[in-house]
Write an enzyme that holds these catalytic residues in place. Structure first.
Site, PDB file in Angstrom:
ATOM      1  N   TYR A 102      -0.241  -5.920  -3.124  1.00  0.00           N
ATOM      2  CA  TYR A 102       0.095  -4.500  -3.139  1.00  0.00           C
ATOM      3  C   TYR A 102       1.612  -4.328  -3.250  1.00  0.00           C
ATOM      4  O   TYR A 102       2.100  -3.567  -4.082  1.00  0.00           O
ATOM      5  CB  TYR A 102      -0.446  -3.807  -1.881  1.00  0.00           C
ATOM      6  CG  TYR A 102       0.034  -2.394  -1.744  1.00  0.00           C
ATOM      7  CD1 TYR A 102      -0.456  -1.395  -2.589  1.00  0.00           C
ATOM      8  CD2 TYR A 102       0.997  -2.050  -0.807  1.00  0.00           C
ATOM      9  CE1 TYR A 102       0.007  -0.089  -2.492  1.00  0.00           C
ATOM     10  CE2 TYR A 102       1.453  -0.755  -0.697  1.00  0.00           C
ATOM     11  CZ  TYR A 102       0.956   0.220  -1.543  1.00  0.00           C
ATOM     12  OH  TYR A 102       1.425   1.509  -1.442  1.00  0.00           O
ATOM     13  N   GLU A 159      -3.069   7.422   1.358  1.00  0.00           N
ATOM     14  CA  GLU A 159      -2.004   7.770   2.307  1.00  0.00           C
ATOM     15  C   GLU A 159      -2.519   8.751   3.363  1.00  0.00           C
ATOM     16  O   GLU A 159      -2.135   8.669   4.523  1.00  0.00           O
ATOM     17  CB  GLU A 159      -0.794   8.354   1.576  1.00  0.00           C
ATOM     18  CG  GLU A 159      -0.040   7.359   0.718  1.00  0.00           C
ATOM     19  CD  GLU A 159       0.729   6.294   1.492  1.00  0.00           C
ATOM     20  OE1 GLU A 159       0.827   6.377   2.739  1.00  0.00           O
ATOM     21  OE2 GLU A 159       1.238   5.370   0.837  1.00  0.00           O
ATOM     22  N   TRP A 194      -1.092   0.948   7.517  1.00  0.00           N
ATOM     23  CA  TRP A 194      -1.370   0.865   6.093  1.00  0.00           C
ATOM     24  C   TRP A 194      -2.269  -0.331   5.798  1.00  0.00           C
ATOM     25  O   TRP A 194      -3.111  -0.290   4.910  1.00  0.00           O
ATOM     26  CB  TRP A 194      -0.069   0.780   5.297  1.00  0.00           C
ATOM     27  CG  TRP A 194      -0.330   0.658   3.837  1.00  0.00           C
ATOM     28  CD1 TRP A 194      -0.092  -0.420   3.042  1.00  0.00           C
ATOM     29  CD2 TRP A 194      -0.933   1.642   2.986  1.00  0.00           C
ATOM     30  NE1 TRP A 194      -0.484  -0.163   1.760  1.00  0.00           N
ATOM     31  CE2 TRP A 194      -1.012   1.101   1.695  1.00  0.00           C
ATOM     32  CE3 TRP A 194      -1.411   2.931   3.190  1.00  0.00           C
ATOM     33  CZ2 TRP A 194      -1.549   1.785   0.612  1.00  0.00           C
ATOM     34  CZ3 TRP A 194      -1.944   3.622   2.106  1.00  0.00           C
ATOM     35  CH2 TRP A 194      -2.010   3.049   0.844  1.00  0.00           C
TER      36      TRP A 194
END
Length: 183
Positions: A17, A39, A47
């Site tokens: 990522y 998000e 995250w």
């Protein structure tokens, strides 16, 4: 190989990522919508948890096809509450549909969501390399103004902290650490 210190070096998804997505200017409508949704799921969580559930979220939400997500009915969203592979937070799941509907309205008004979101930075990423990610704020004047506008347009779970993270991830803010080879 040097990358930002916030990356968990033991999680291949996290590494990929960071190396392939985070901070790279994002212009694809579907990808912008997916990232906004991801998000929004992060609120109150890490995250890494969201990233680890990304594939399951894609399956649950038609690969973030905004038209299909906008048309989801309550019973479809309620069924997702039984899916252990995603974050089963009713308000966040319902927000995904609300955000799809708001996203479509923005597309209608501005031609594309990309045009709308990038206009906030005059269509050019803001470079802000830092020595350590710990120096970064959790929100900014820009994220506060954008958050307020998104909420006015019907978006949910888009507070200034979420929006700041979105701006970083979508490459509107380039905030890689100065030692990071991916900046």
């Amino acid at each position: 190989m040097s990358r930002c210190a916030w990356v968990n070096p033991n999680n291949p998804l996290y590494i990929a990522y960071h190396d392939e997505e985070w901070g790279k200017p994002l212009h694809d409508e579907q990808a912008l919508f997916e990232l906004l949704c991801l998000e929004s799921y992060q609120a109150g969580l890490s995250w890494e948890i969201v990233l680890n559930k990304r594939q399951a979220f894609r399956s649950a939400f038609f690969n973030y096809d905004v038209q299909k997500v906008a048309a989801m009915i309550d019973s479809e969203l309620d069924r997702l509450l039984a899916n252990p592979d995603i974050i089963r937070h009713k308000a966040k799941l319902y927000a995904t549909r609300a955000n799809a509907q708001a996203f479509l309205r923005v597309q209608e008004e501005f031609g594309t969501f990309e045009h709308y979101i990038w206009s906030w930075v005059d269509f050019t990423p803001i470079d802000n390399p830092v020595k350590s990610f710990r120096e970064l704020p959790t929100k900014s004047d820009l994220s506060e103004r954008l958050s307020k506008d998104l909420k006015k347009r019907g978006f949910k779970f888009v507070g200034p902290v979420c929006v700041y993270s979105y701006l970083q991830a979508a490459g509107l803010l380039n905030e890689h650490e100065v030692n990071c080879q991916y900046q």
